[in-house]
Design an enzyme around this catalytic site. Structure first.
Site, PDB file in Angstrom:
ATOM      1  CG  HIS A 161      -1.716   1.247   1.413  1.00 15.27           C
ATOM      2  ND1 HIS A 161      -3.091   1.243   1.474  1.00 15.27           N
ATOM      3  CD2 HIS A 161      -1.348   2.544   1.530  1.00 15.27           C
ATOM      4  CE1 HIS A 161      -3.547   2.481   1.625  1.00 15.27           C
ATOM      5  NE2 HIS A 161      -2.489   3.293   1.663  1.00 15.27           N
ATOM      6  CB  VAL A 198      -4.486   8.488  10.728  1.00 14.81           C
ATOM      7  CG1 VAL A 198      -3.760   8.091  12.009  1.00 14.81           C
ATOM      8  CG2 VAL A 198      -5.993   8.407  10.924  1.00 14.81           C
ATOM      9  NE  ARG A 202     -10.399  10.269   5.514  1.00 13.12           N
ATOM     10  CZ  ARG A 202      -9.494   9.380   5.887  1.00 13.12           C
ATOM     11  NH1 ARG A 202      -8.464   9.749   6.618  1.00 13.12           N
ATOM     12  NH2 ARG A 202      -9.587   8.116   5.519  1.00 13.12           N
ATOM     13  CG  ASN A 260      -8.571   8.163   2.056  1.00 10.93           C
ATOM     14  OD1 ASN A 260      -9.683   7.687   1.856  1.00 10.93           O
ATOM     15  ND2 ASN A 260      -7.555   7.423   2.437  1.00 10.93           N
TER      16      ASN A 260
HETATM   17  P1  ADP Z   1      -6.220   6.922   7.155  1.00  6.87           P
HETATM   18  O1  ADP Z   1      -5.965   6.456   5.769  1.00  6.87           O
HETATM   19  O2  ADP Z   1      -6.331   8.382   7.365  1.00  6.87           O
HETATM   20  O3  ADP Z   1      -5.398   6.225   8.140  1.00  6.87           O
HETATM   21  P2  ADP Z   1      -8.238   5.199   7.958  1.00  6.87           P
HETATM   22  O4  ADP Z   1      -8.979   4.578   6.849  1.00  6.87           O
HETATM   23  O5  ADP Z   1      -7.267   4.415   8.726  1.00  6.87           O
HETATM   24  O6  ADP Z   1      -7.638   6.502   7.352  1.00  6.87           O
HETATM   25  O7  ADP Z   1      -9.251   5.853   8.943  1.00  6.87           O
HETATM   26  C1  ADP Z   1      -8.813   6.781   9.882  1.00  6.87           C
HETATM   27  C2  ADP Z   1      -9.852   6.932  10.931  1.00  6.87           C
HETATM   28  O8  ADP Z   1     -10.923   7.629  10.349  1.00  6.87           O
HETATM   29  C3  ADP Z   1     -10.402   5.625  11.429  1.00  6.87           C
HETATM   30  O9  ADP Z   1      -9.773   5.235  12.621  1.00  6.87           O
HETATM   31  C4  ADP Z   1     -11.847   5.950  11.678  1.00  6.87           C
HETATM   32  O10 ADP Z   1     -12.018   6.481  12.960  1.00  6.87           O
HETATM   33  C5  ADP Z   1     -12.117   7.040  10.742  1.00  6.87           C
HETATM   34  N1  ADP Z   1     -12.842   6.668   9.537  1.00  6.87           N
HETATM   35  C6  ADP Z   1     -12.350   6.412   8.317  1.00  6.87           C
HETATM   36  N2  ADP Z   1     -13.309   6.221   7.436  1.00  6.87           N
HETATM   37  C7  ADP Z   1     -14.466   6.365   8.101  1.00  6.87           C
HETATM   38  C8  ADP Z   1     -15.844   6.309   7.736  1.00  6.87           C
HETATM   39  N3  ADP Z   1     -16.205   6.086   6.492  1.00  6.87           N
HETATM   40  N4  ADP Z   1     -16.757   6.502   8.690  1.00  6.87           N
HETATM   41  C9  ADP Z   1     -16.386   6.752   9.943  1.00  6.87           C
HETATM   42  N5  ADP Z   1     -15.122   6.837  10.347  1.00  6.87           N
HETATM   43  C10 ADP Z   1     -14.172   6.649   9.445  1.00  6.87           C
HETATM   44  P1  ADP Z   2     -10.608   1.844   2.941  1.00 11.17           P
HETATM   45  O1  ADP Z   2     -11.496   2.846   2.269  1.00 11.17           O
HETATM   46  O2  ADP Z   2     -11.297   1.035   3.963  1.00 11.17           O
HETATM   47  O3  ADP Z   2      -9.316   2.461   3.381  1.00 11.17           O
HETATM   48  P2  ADP Z   2      -9.197   0.719   0.670  1.00 11.17           P
HETATM   49  O4  ADP Z   2      -9.853   0.599  -0.652  1.00 11.17           O
HETATM   50  O5  ADP Z   2      -8.228   1.842   0.833  1.00 11.17           O
HETATM   51  O6  ADP Z   2     -10.302   0.786   1.785  1.00 11.17           O
HETATM   52  O7  ADP Z   2      -8.498  -0.654   1.024  1.00 11.17           O
HETATM   53  C1  ADP Z   2      -7.994  -0.901   2.326  1.00 11.17           C
HETATM   54  C2  ADP Z   2      -6.895  -1.947   2.257  1.00 11.17           C
HETATM   55  O8  ADP Z   2      -7.393  -3.169   1.705  1.00 11.17           O
HETATM   56  C3  ADP Z   2      -5.723  -1.581   1.369  1.00 11.17           C
HETATM   57  O9  ADP Z   2      -4.769  -0.790   2.039  1.00 11.17           O
HETATM   58  C4  ADP Z   2      -5.186  -2.941   0.968  1.00 11.17           C
HETATM   59  O10 ADP Z   2      -4.391  -3.482   1.974  1.00 11.17           O
HETATM   60  C5  ADP Z   2      -6.439  -3.776   0.862  1.00 11.17           C
HETATM   61  N1  ADP Z   2      -6.951  -3.821  -0.532  1.00 11.17           N
HETATM   62  C6  ADP Z   2      -7.890  -3.014  -1.066  1.00 11.17           C
HETATM   63  N2  ADP Z   2      -8.142  -3.319  -2.361  1.00 11.17           N
HETATM   64  C7  ADP Z   2      -7.334  -4.363  -2.668  1.00 11.17           C
HETATM   65  C8  ADP Z   2      -7.131  -5.166  -3.846  1.00 11.17           C
HETATM   66  N3  ADP Z   2      -7.814  -4.954  -4.966  1.00 11.17           N
HETATM   67  N4  ADP Z   2      -6.218  -6.158  -3.776  1.00 11.17           N
HETATM   68  C9  ADP Z   2      -5.528  -6.379  -2.635  1.00 11.17           C
HETATM   69  N5  ADP Z   2      -5.679  -5.687  -1.510  1.00 11.17           N
HETATM   70  C10 ADP Z   2      -6.571  -4.678  -1.505  1.00 11.17           C
HETATM   71 MG    MG Z   3      -7.947   3.393   2.134  1.00 12.80          MG
END
Ligand code: ADP
Ligand code: ADP
Ligand code: MG
Length: 461
Positions: free
Chosen positions: A208, A294, A291, A289
């Site tokens: 990632h 983290v 925004r 994303n």
């Molecule tokens: P980052 O890529 O900024 O690390 P994460 O996907 O790990 O983002 O999410 C960071 C934090 O944001 C999570 O711990 C959660 O609290 C919050 N978060 C992320 N996506 C959502 C969502 N769709 N709804 C509610 N909270 C969310």
């Molecule tokens: P979120 O919105 O919950 O952050 P992501 O689409 O960014 O979701 O995916 C979160 C994690 O899931 C990625 O960091 C990766 O580890 C895994 N992932 C997502 N899509 C794929 C894919 N097509 N193949 C393999 N791993 C994936």
């Molecule tokens: Mg993501």
């Protein structure tokens, strides 16, 4: 420049935003829930307003309460932090309608980038490579099956509105599809109030890697390099670093340029992140994303750019005070997220009262946390207790510094994952910079065996 900003968030990110505001001499209003009356950022803000009960739906997600609080306290801007309303297009629009500056992109840009399945189509059109997958959402098991057969197994079912690793299910063959669909849809409905799903081919053993971007209202978009966030547990990030180790210069350049194209394709404004999966020399767009993220701190440490300050400047209508040629990456920075959770109890969240707290310090060390001695972490919100960051001239120096930081870090009162992160910092795969997203789940049992002595591990490393 904005004069008074309402902080529509809590925890460490609320404090982070408050700090940036104060340095720009912007006043702050802390909008807090009943559970957060004693929070550090509430005590430090110029003014504070209770916006409702502990449940996020009644407070941090209550748009009317937040807008009313902002207007009643004379704010001209709202910072949404991450999570909560930060990627809510309607909230961005509602702020604009109320005459308040939303510190983030327009509702229109969030709509384009925020639906993960719609964003894929936009990226394809902008010439950004995407993971093979369904054309748009899949609305039935039959549609999902057809899409999966077309791209080839295994696949991932993903929620269009997803975030934080939720609403994602792996599927290895047709038999598993109906159950996976049902589970992912239910989770997405519960987490995001939206059960639209799409499908992607599962990339095996990817990394990632994401690119930080900044875009102003005058039409300048730049990127601030990449971060590797491959150390994940069940698709949730645990450790991050900048720059991503071992990328070829050509791949790095291509990803930076693709991220800028992606941001331009949605008319982006503010700070944002374009997430990619990397497989060898190939990379695929995963999501954007819209925004602050983290893990933004690791980029700040290697670039010297304060990203929240930039968000506030951009939202105030100022042009970027740097061009792409001014961005340079110095050394290496790493972050570990310390969560109030029990690694030996299936990572069950276990927040509680902080009985004793000591944070590490020293050159190139940063701790972002809203905790203080005697405070209580609420069970109502996510379990992030602190982010410990280290910056060094080389990757190895940074690893050694972060190990030292975690040796010093003391948080008594509830279990955390700090010891697990410490173990990761000695694992040969991590030390060599070879982690893929499957690393942590594959090595978890061995990493949780804390009985080996530090000297042995140093010898291994
Ligand atoms: P980052 O890529 O900024 O690390 P994460 O996907 O790990 O983002 O999410 C960071 C934090 O944001 C999570 O711990 C959660 O609290 C919050 N978060 C992320 N996506 C959502 C969502 N769709 N709804 C509610 N909270 C969310
Ligand atoms: P979120 O919105 O919950 O952050 P992501 O689409 O960014 O979701 O995916 C979160 C994690 O899931 C990625 O960091 C990766 O580890 C895994 N992932 C997502 N899509 C794929 C894919 N097509 N193949 C393999 N791993 C994936
Ligand atoms: Mg993501």
């Amino acid at each position: 420049m904005l004069k008074r900003v309402l902080i529509a968030n809590r925890g460490e990110i609320a404090l982070r935003v408050l700090r940036a505001c104060r340095e720009l001499e912007i006043e702050t209003v802390a909008a807090y829930s009943e559970a957060d009356a004693e929070a550090l950022h509430v005590q430090l803000a110029t003014e504070s307003v209770c916006i409702g009960p502990a449940r996020a739906a009644d407070s941090y997600l209550n748009q009317d309460a937040l807008l009313t609080a902002a207007l009643a306290t004379g704010c001209d801007g709202i910072h949404p932090g991450y999570g909560f309303l930060s990627e809510n297009a309607d909230f961005s629009d509602a702020c604009a309608k109320a005459g308040l500056t939303f510190i983030g992109p327009s509702g229109e840009a969030i709509r384009k980038a925020g639906s993960k399945s719609a964003a894929r189509d936009l990226m394809k059109a902008a010439g950004v490579p995407v993971t093979p997958g369904s054309d748009g959402p899949v609305s039935s098991v039959e549609e999902a099956l057809a899409a999966a057969e077309a791209v080839g197994w295994p696949v991932l079912l993903k929620a269009s509105a997803g975030g934080g690793g939720r609403g994602i299910r792996r599927c290895d063959g047709p038999d598993e599809l109906p159950a996976a669909c049902a589970e992912a849809k239910a989770e997405a409905a519960a987490c995001f109030g939206n059960d639209e799903m799409y499908l992607e081919k599962l990339v095996l053993n990817p990394r990632h890697v994401e690119v930080q971007i900044l875009a102003d209202r005058q039409g300048h978009t730049i990127h601030l390099g990449d971060r590797d966030c491959s150390v994940q547990r069940r698709n949730q990030k645990l450790m991050e670093e900048a720059p991503a180790p071992g990328l070829s210069p050509a791949l790095r350049r291509a990803m930076g340029e693709a991220a800028v194209r992606a941001a331009e394709a949605v008319g982006y404004e503010g700070a944002g992140t374009v997430e990619f999966l990397v497989d060898g020399e190939n990379f695929y767009f995963m999501e954007m994303n819209t925004r602050i993220q983290v893990e933004h701190g690791v980029t700040e440490l290697v670039t010297g750019v304060d990203l929240v300050r930039q968000q506030l400047r951009i939202a105030s209508g100022l042009p970027l005070d740097m061009g792409q040629e001014d961005v340079s990456i110095r050394g290496c920075a790493m972050e570990c997220r310390v969560n109030a959770e029990d690694p030996h109890g299936d990572f069950r969240p276990c927040p509680g009262k902080v009985e004793f707290l000591h944070f590490p310090g020293g050159a190139g060390v940063r701790v972002d946390s809203c905790l203080y001695n005697g405070c209580t972490m609420s069970p109502y919100y996510d379990s992030l207790a602190a982010k410990v960051l280290a910056h060094g001239a080389t990757r190895l120096e940074t690893i050694r510094k972060l190990r030292r930081c975690l040796e010093e870090f003391t948080l008594e009162g509830f279990p955390t994952n700090a010891e697990l992160s410490y173990e990761i910092l000695f694992h040969p795969v991590f030390v060599r910079g070879r982690c893929t997203t499957g690393f942590l789940d594959a090595h978890l049992a061995e990493l949780l065996d804390f009985s080996r002595r530090v000297e042995e591990k140093e010898a291994e490393a």
